[in-house]
Enzyme design. Structure first.
Site, mmCIF file in Angstrom:
data_model
loop_
_atom_site.group_PDB
_atom_site.id
_atom_site.type_symbol
_atom_site.label_atom_id
_atom_site.label_comp_id
_atom_site.label_asym_id
_atom_site.label_seq_id
_atom_site.Cartn_x
_atom_site.Cartn_y
_atom_site.Cartn_z
ATOM 1 N N ASP A 285 36.854 29.263 10.872
ATOM 2 C CA ASP A 285 36.359 30.283 11.803
ATOM 3 C C ASP A 285 36.822 29.934 13.211
ATOM 4 O OD1 ASP A 285 34.234 31.974 13.293
ATOM 5 O OD2 ASP A 285 33.672 32.327 11.207
ATOM 6 N N HIS B 52 31.219 32.754 17.824
ATOM 7 C CA HIS B 52 31.209 33.168 16.422
ATOM 8 C C HIS B 52 31.087 31.996 15.451
ATOM 9 C CE1 HIS B 52 32.780 35.135 12.715
ATOM 10 N NE2 HIS B 52 32.313 36.245 13.263
ATOM 11 N N SER C 110 29.609 39.008 9.107
ATOM 12 C CA SER C 110 29.904 37.610 9.464
ATOM 13 C C SER C 110 28.655 36.752 9.404
ATOM 14 C CB SER C 110 30.494 37.532 10.877
ATOM 15 O OG SER C 110 31.823 37.961 10.907
#
Length: 409
Positions: free
Chosen positions: A132, A187, A346
């Site tokens: 990621d 994220h 996600s």
């Protein structure tokens, strides 16, 4: 035909690679129908993804395709299986907000995570790779959950364990695409916290709070990345002993090398958990990758809401999307000893990765296929709340533990 010719013919059959009709053009895949004009528009014309005959992947540089064929491919032709251009990909954005009116742990309650904790199952002994964006390994709720590479001495500028990566004590970064910002993306840290944040050091409760996280960054701070960097990160995660890889990203329309990389993970018995995407579309009809790969070691995840319905923006599909999991109003860690709420598939994917870590901790001898089967066979399907996914349901850890106990006595 004399004996020598017969022997030569037999040798050619038995050792087919030595007598193959391979050429630099045949292994360079960008002339195939798979590669559309859109794909070519994303190509990085000076970088090439190389899959070798032994299954390894590397990303190599060259002036252009023709010179790369002549200077790199032809001298090593028999050792190379496939070559294609590296590609730029842009990760989907997720909605972020500072506060929420619902319980911070609604997702854990919905999937009955406490049923594992009461049995002493917290994900201990299981490594989960977060392939990621940046993961803040100094965050108090994540620091103790990072799987350190004990073969490496941190910050000495030396590849101590000879794995080709310098100073990967806390994980590794494979970012090669320049970023338009120096501010770390939240994220990757958010995904990592959903999986394994330690609630003893802050407000976030991870699904598997004693699992270990392997950070493998390929997404730059602005959400950009490349297909080649993603593949290198996946390969690294496997080399570090990850049982589970969380892939909360998509947007790769040119997928030959990526699918090959996923198939290598399949052969290694690694479970890959993938976000379905946030475009409110049916990916059975309008495929998105890697979500639409149909592999035995893959679970693709849609997002469920606080009211236990499919969110309006989640991708779906009765064939390629397997289960739903909480993906709305999810509190988790972000860089700088902080936390925030996000929406997105996600966020749903790491709920499943954490669930898989709990199950594998409960039955360490289970296979990836058995873990996947236990998750799929134990979903909650409520009349009027059916999800547009293969199982029609949302994950339930309590039932998954029971199913896995039957699959792996």
């Amino acid at each position: 035909m004399d004996v020598q010719k017969i022997l030569s013919a037999v040798a050619c059959v038995l050792v087919f690679t030595a007598c193959s009709k391979k050429s630099s053009n045949s292994v360079f895949s960008d002339s195939t129908a798979l590669d559309s004009a859109a794909c070519m528009g994303q190509a990085i014309k000076s970088k090439f993804i190389v899959q070798w005959e032994d299954g390894r992947f590397t990303v190599e540089s060259g002036t252009d395709a023709e010179s790369f064929k002549k200077e790199f491919i032809e001298p090593q032709l028999e050792s190379i299986r496939r070559v294609e251009f590296d590609r730029r990909i842009q990760i989907e954005s997720t909605k972020e907000y500072a506060s929420s009116s619902v319980s911070d742990t609604w997702g854990l309650s919905m999937i009955k995570a406490n049923s594992a904790y009461t049995q002493g199952v917290y994900g201990q002994g299981i490594k989960v790779a977060v392939v990621d964006a940046y993961v803040d390994v100094t965050h108090p709720q994540l620091a103790g959950r990072i799987a350190v590479n004990t073969g490496e001495i941190p910050n000495n500028g030396i590849d101590d364990d000879k794995n080709g990566i310098v100073d990967d004590y806390y994980g590794a970064s494979f970012v090669s695409v320049p970023s338009s910002t120096t501010t770390p993306s939240p994220h990757g840290s958010h995904v990592a916290g959903i999986i394994a944040a330690d609630s003893n050091f802050g407000p976030v409760s991870g699904v598997a709070p004693r699992a270990q996280i392997i950070p493998a960054q390929f997404i730059a701070n602005d959400g950009g990345g490349s297909l080649g960097d993603a593949i290198l990160a996946l390969q690294y995660a496997a080399s570090r002993g990850a049982k589970i890889i969380n892939a909360s990203w998509g947007g790769a329309p040119c997928v030959a090398s990526l699918k090959n990389a996923f198939q290598v993970l399949e052969s290694q018995g690694i479970l890959v958990v993938v976000a379905a995407g946030n475009d409110a579309r049916d990916i059975d009809v309008y495929p998105e990758f890697p979500a639409s790969f149909d592999l035995s070691n893959q679970i693709t995840v849609a997002a469920s809401s606080v009211s236990d319905f499919m969110t309006s923006w989640s991708n779906s599909g009765f064939e390629f999307v397997h289960v739903a999991a909480p993906g709305e109003h999810i509190l988790s860690t972000i860089p700088g000893n902080s936390s925030t709420y996000m929406d997105g598939t996600s966020m749903a994917a790491p709920f499943v990765s954490g669930t898989a870590a709990l199950l594998w901790s409960y039955k360490p001898n289970a296979t990836a296929k058995q873990i996947k089967a236990a998750i799929e066979q134990s979903v909650d399907v409520t009349s009027g709340h059916e999800f547009k996914v293969k199982t029609r349901g949302r994950i339930n850890i309590q039932k998954a533990l029971q199913v896995l106990g039957q699959l792996v006595p």
